[in-house]
Every structure is written in C-alpha cells, then in structure tokens.
Design a protein around this motif. Structure first.
Motif, short mmCIF file in Angstrom:
data_model
loop_
_atom_site.label_atom_id
_atom_site.label_comp_id
_atom_site.label_asym_id
_atom_site.label_seq_id
_atom_site.Cartn_x
_atom_site.Cartn_y
_atom_site.Cartn_z
N CYS A 37 -1.62 -7.09 0.56
CA CYS A 37 -0.21 -7.04 0.09
C CYS A 37 0.04 -7.79 -1.16
O CYS A 37 -1.02 -8.52 -1.72
CB CYS A 37 0.62 -8.03 1.28
N THR A 38 1.24 -7.96 -1.72
CA THR A 38 1.54 -8.60 -3.17
C THR A 38 2.89 -9.10 -2.59
O THR A 38 3.84 -8.53 -2.40
CB THR A 38 1.49 -7.55 -4.20
N THR A 39 2.77 -10.36 -3.10
CA THR A 39 3.95 -11.21 -2.89
C THR A 39 5.15 -10.89 -3.67
O THR A 39 4.97 -10.34 -4.82
CB THR A 39 3.85 -12.64 -3.12
N ILE A 40 6.30 -10.88 -3.04
CA ILE A 40 7.62 -10.60 -3.89
C ILE A 40 7.85 -11.74 -5.12
O ILE A 40 7.95 -11.38 -6.21
CB ILE A 40 8.79 -10.75 -3.08
N LEU A 41 7.59 -12.91 -4.92
CA LEU A 41 7.91 -13.92 -6.11
C LEU A 41 6.29 -14.11 -6.51
O LEU A 41 5.14 -14.48 -5.52
CB LEU A 41 8.31 -15.02 -5.21
N GLY A 42 6.17 -14.05 -7.75
CA GLY A 42 4.84 -14.28 -8.17
C GLY A 42 3.97 -13.20 -8.35
O GLY A 42 2.89 -13.09 -9.22
N GLN A 43 4.09 -11.93 -7.65
CA GLN A 43 3.42 -10.66 -7.48
C GLN A 43 1.72 -11.08 -7.40
O GLN A 43 1.06 -10.53 -8.09
CB GLN A 43 3.66 -9.94 -8.97
N THR A 44 1.53 -12.12 -6.28
CA THR A 44 0.05 -12.47 -5.99
C THR A 44 -0.41 -11.64 -5.06
O THR A 44 0.15 -11.37 -3.70
CB THR A 44 0.13 -13.98 -5.67
N PRO A 45 -1.57 -10.86 -5.27
CA PRO A 45 -2.16 -10.11 -4.35
C PRO A 45 -2.47 -10.94 -3.16
O PRO A 45 -3.46 -12.03 -3.47
CB PRO A 45 -3.43 -9.44 -4.92
N THR A 46 -2.33 -10.71 -1.86
CA THR A 46 -2.72 -11.65 -0.73
C THR A 46 -3.11 -10.89 0.45
O THR A 46 -2.76 -9.78 0.93
CB THR A 46 -1.52 -12.35 -0.28
N VAL A 47 -4.60 -11.19 0.87
CA VAL A 47 -4.83 -10.63 2.09
C VAL A 47 -4.38 -11.26 3.57
O VAL A 47 -4.23 -12.22 3.50
CB VAL A 47 -6.48 -10.54 1.98
N HIS A 48 -3.97 -10.41 4.24
CA HIS A 48 -3.58 -10.72 5.61
C HIS A 48 -4.32 -10.42 6.63
O HIS A 48 -4.66 -9.06 6.64
CB HIS A 48 -2.16 -10.53 5.93
N LEU A 49 -4.67 -11.19 7.68
CA LEU A 49 -5.22 -10.69 8.95
C LEU A 49 -4.29 -10.66 10.13
O LEU A 49 -3.51 -11.87 10.10
CB LEU A 49 -6.45 -11.78 9.47
N LEU A 50 -4.14 -9.67 10.52
CA LEU A 50 -2.94 -9.63 11.51
C LEU A 50 -3.50 -9.56 13.03
O LEU A 50 -4.59 -9.25 13.26
CB LEU A 50 -2.17 -8.14 11.35
N ASP A 51 -2.59 -10.24 14.01
CA ASP A 51 -2.90 -10.15 15.34
C ASP A 51 -2.54 -8.56 15.71
O ASP A 51 -1.38 -8.13 15.83
CB ASP A 51 -1.78 -10.83 15.88
#
Length: 477
Positions: free
Chosen positions: A95-109
């Motif tokens: 994903c990419t954060t709305i604020l800051g446009q930082t790529p972020t990996v999430h592990l989902l349940d």
C-alpha cells in the motif's frame, strides 16, 4: 470455442440468483490452460498482481459462493493496489499512505482482512510510491524500494503469537539505475533471476544469489509505465511505443528477441496514466497458456486489441474494442484459452494524474468491457461481445466458478455518465459468455470506497480482496 456450464453457474441459475437470459452462450471451462507455474513464484492465482507471472488475470480459485455476501473495509489510510496470498494462506498487501506517500507492506489477518503487522519502505518516485511486486516460492514479497534495493520481505511469527515483517534479503541495483529513475515492474524467470523494468526504459536482470545485475536500454524516448510478464519463452515488456519479448544470455544480459510497435495515438487519454498502452502484456493461449501475447494499444478514436504469437511476435490480429463505451484502457487484459477480456478506464477520474495534458481534455467515465476470441486455427480473431459495464477495477476471471469478478462504479444520478464523490461501488460478478452482470453487492458509497482501477484478487476459501484509496475490502459469504 464453446464451453460447458460450470457447476457454480448451474447452482446460481437453479436458485434464481441469475437470470436465464444471461446464459445464451456458455461461460468458461475449468480446463482452460493458464500460464505454467513459475517455480520461483508463489501460488498461481495469488502470487502476482495479475494472478501469475504471465499476467493472465485468471485463476482456478473460486470467488464467494451462492447466498448472502458480506464485506468489510479494513481502513489503512492508504491506497492498496496489491494484495497477494502465499502458500501459507496469509495475505500480504503493498500500500501507499495517503499522507506522505510512503510505500508500506501490511500482513493481513486472513479471517478478517485487517492488518496485523506493517513495515514502511523507502519512498520512490513511481506511481503511488510503488505498485508492482510478487511473492516468491518462500512467501516473501519481492520488490524494488525507493533506494533501488531489490528486497525480499518475509513475515515471521513470534513465540507469543504476534507477527512481524522484515527484510530477509537485499541486493542494491543502484549501479544499474539512475538516481532519477524508478523500477516499475518485477517478475522472476525460470532460472531464478529477477527481471525488472524502469520508468526510463531500462530492462534488466538481477540475481540476488550471486549479486550479478545486467541491463539493456530500450530506444531513446521509450518509457515503461506498466508491469512486465515472464513465461518460459521470455520476458514481455510494453513501453510507451512498442511491445518486446526479451531473453537473457547465460550471464543474465537481456537480449531483444522481437519488437512490435503499436499505435500510441495523439496523446494521453482521459483515464490513462501515460501516453501509450496501459497494458501489462498478457500471455495466454489454448495449448500451454503462453501461445499468444496481447496488449491494448492507444489508437484514436478506437483502441485495438493486438494479439501476437509469443515465440515470434508474428501478428495474429488487430481488433477494435471498447466501441460501446469509452475506448481507452489503463488495465491489463484477461487472457484464458482462446479468449481475451478488456475493460475500459476511459474518463476515469484519478485523484492524482501526470502533469501532461490529455487528448481530449476531459471525458466522462462511460465504462466498457469487450471479449475477443482467437479463432481455433489461430488465423485471426473476432469480437464476441462489447458493452458499457462500468468496471472500476482490473477484473479477475475465475475458472473455478466460471465468472469474472470486479467492482462497478455506478453514477450517483442513475442514467448519467458523470462521476462524483457520492458514487456507489458494487462488488460484481459477470458472465464471460455474454458480458452480463449476474450478481452484485453494494460495498459502500463515497470516495473512501473508490477502487481506482486497482486489481481485485480471489483468495483461497472463496474470498476476494479489493484495494481502495483508503484500504482493502474483503468480500465473502
């Protein structure tokens, strides 16, 4: 090519969920071949944004079953274009954060779709801060971050049951990529090398087992705006001017096997993010799933589906598509057996777009979906159906249930083609035989549910995941 009704279709028809008129033509057979499994990628259907390394956008997994559907939006304050699922059944999202446009990996349940661990990455200059990634054969997310490092990100469970994401391996590509460039697409080949393509037209291979990186530059002026695809025959890349099939020497040096230019039109169309084809090239075919390679060009006023023989680049057909709706596409086609499905993005209102003007300046989002079949003898193609379905996501074809799964963006004022922040979004299932919408469920109303022409994926357990501009929607029974 005619296909028998699937058991899923028969069940829905019997229960009255589907109209009988929707089945004038059979849908799709589960025996249709898809691209062969890549031994260096995760499970077929969920290892890449486009299902497999051949980018078929098709899977043998089935979507939600008959009966009541439920949906849940995991709010992550991020746009989430990529949701993948490994052999362990755990979804991983980029994903990419709305604020800051930082790529972020999430592990989902997997039971809820909510995030249970996250890891921020170095920010790059590509769209949404980075979109394309894949899962390798060890369920690690493989991508190139903003520092030009090829990273493999694993998820690990602690003794107390908690989860964490961490970089398990890294290889710098800085010496092969200019500071002002960014990697657009990555995909493994059958020798375990990672192919990559950059925005400025550099195509390369990286072997993080040996540290060897080799590159080739496409002709001056050609850029790359979409991901790449790999098959045993080679690596497919579509630039803003042409489609290529490349192979590699023994040391990994890329070589162009064939190049085919296409009509890129007079400029970037409304609802597209670059001047040229919006397609990730798609391998498909009735023999081994990689007989053909297809893209959609950017011709005006009507775009064409172009089909080539994958091994040689010999043209098979050029068919005008999306004639009933908006004729332009930013999406990768679906390819399965003899059939290709193309969705229109013409006029789609992206919140952030390139600075160059579009031609024309504005357009409504009319919608559109087309099916093209290659003749059984490979002598050409025919448009089978063409409609104005307003798909707001990259559709996914299920060979398991015989349906196309997507999200529809309907107008707030019925009967119009305008878009607004009050538009409703519906999870939808479409009969591939006719193009008719046979089931849909309201996901929500308003901009937080905007699926932004991002990919929806089908996961084990008859679950679908769909990224939005604010998070991820999980649909199940």
């Amino acid at each position: 090519m005619r296909f028998p009704l699937t058991s899923r279709t028969a069940t829905l028809l019997a229960t009255g969920v589907l109209a009988a008129s929707a089945f004038a033509a059979p849908a799709v057979a589960s025996s249709v071949p898809l691209p062969p499994h890549n031994p260096y990628a995760g499970p077929d259907g969920t290892a890449t944004m486009h299902a497999d390394t051949g980018s078929s956008d098709a899977t043998t997994l089935s979507g939600p079953g008959p009966g009541t559907l439920k949906s849940h939006l995991a709010e992550l304050a991020s746009a989430c274009p990529t949701v993948l699922v490994g052999y362990d059944g755990r979804p991983v999202a980029l994903c990419t954060t709305i604020l800051g446009q930082t790529p972020t990996v999430h592990l989902l349940d997997p039971a809820s779709g909510d995030s249970i661990a996250e890891l921020a990455l170095a920010k790059g200059s590509s769209v949404l801060g980075g979109v394309y990634a894949y899962l390798d054969d060890k369920d690690r997310l493989v991508l190139v971050d903003g520092d030009h490092d090829l990273v493999r990100i694993g998820h690990h469970q602690a003794a107390d049951g908690s989860w964490r994401l961490q970089v398990d391996g890294s290889l710098s590509l800085a010496g092969a990529i200019a500071d002002d460039d960014s990697v657009i697409g990555v995909s493994p080949d059958w020798q375990g090398r990672v192919w990559f393509a950059t925005a400025n037209g550099v195509v390369g291979t990286a072997d993080d087992r040996t540290g060897v990186v080799r590159t080739l530059s496409l002709p001056a002026g050609e850029t790359v705006a979409n991901s790449i695809s790999t098959a045993p025959v080679g690596t497919a890349v579509t630039s803003t001017h042409a489609t290529y099939l490349l192979t590699a020497d023994a040391d990994g040096t890329p070589r162009i096997r064939w190049r085919r230019a296409y009509d890129r039109g007079p400029g970037r169309k409304p609802g597209q993010l670059s001047w040229g084809s919006g397609s990730t090239p798609t391998f498909f075919g009735p023999a081994d799933g990689t007989d053909y390679l297809t893209i959609v060009d950017n011709a005006a006023p009507t775009v064409n589906l172009l089909v080539y023989r994958a091994a040689t680049g010999e043209p098979v057909c050029q068919v005008p598509v999306l004639k009933a709706g908006g004729s332009g596409s930013e999406n990768s086609p679906i390819g399965a057996g003899d059939s290709v499905y193309v969705a229109s993005t013409y006029g789609y209102p992206y919140p952030t777009q390139p600075s160059d003007a579009t031609v024309p300046a504005t357009a409504d989002f009319v919608g559109g979906l087309s099916r093209v079949d290659v003749r059984p003898d490979g002598s050409g193609c025919a448009l089978r159906w063409d409609n104005r379905v307003r798909s707001a996501a990259v559709p996914r074809l299920s060979l398991g249930d015989g349906l196309i799964h997507t999200v529809l963006r309907e107008p707030a004022i019925p009967g119009t083609t305008a878009t607004s922040i009050l538009d409703p979004y519906y999870y939808a299932e479409i009969d591939p035989g006719t193009g008719s919408v046979v089931r849909r469920k309201l996901l929500g109303v308003g901009a937080v549910y905007d699926t932004l022409q991002m990919v929806g994926g089908i996961a084990p357990g008859r679950v679908t995941y769909q990224g939005t501009v604010t998070g991820i929607v999980r649909v199940s029974n």
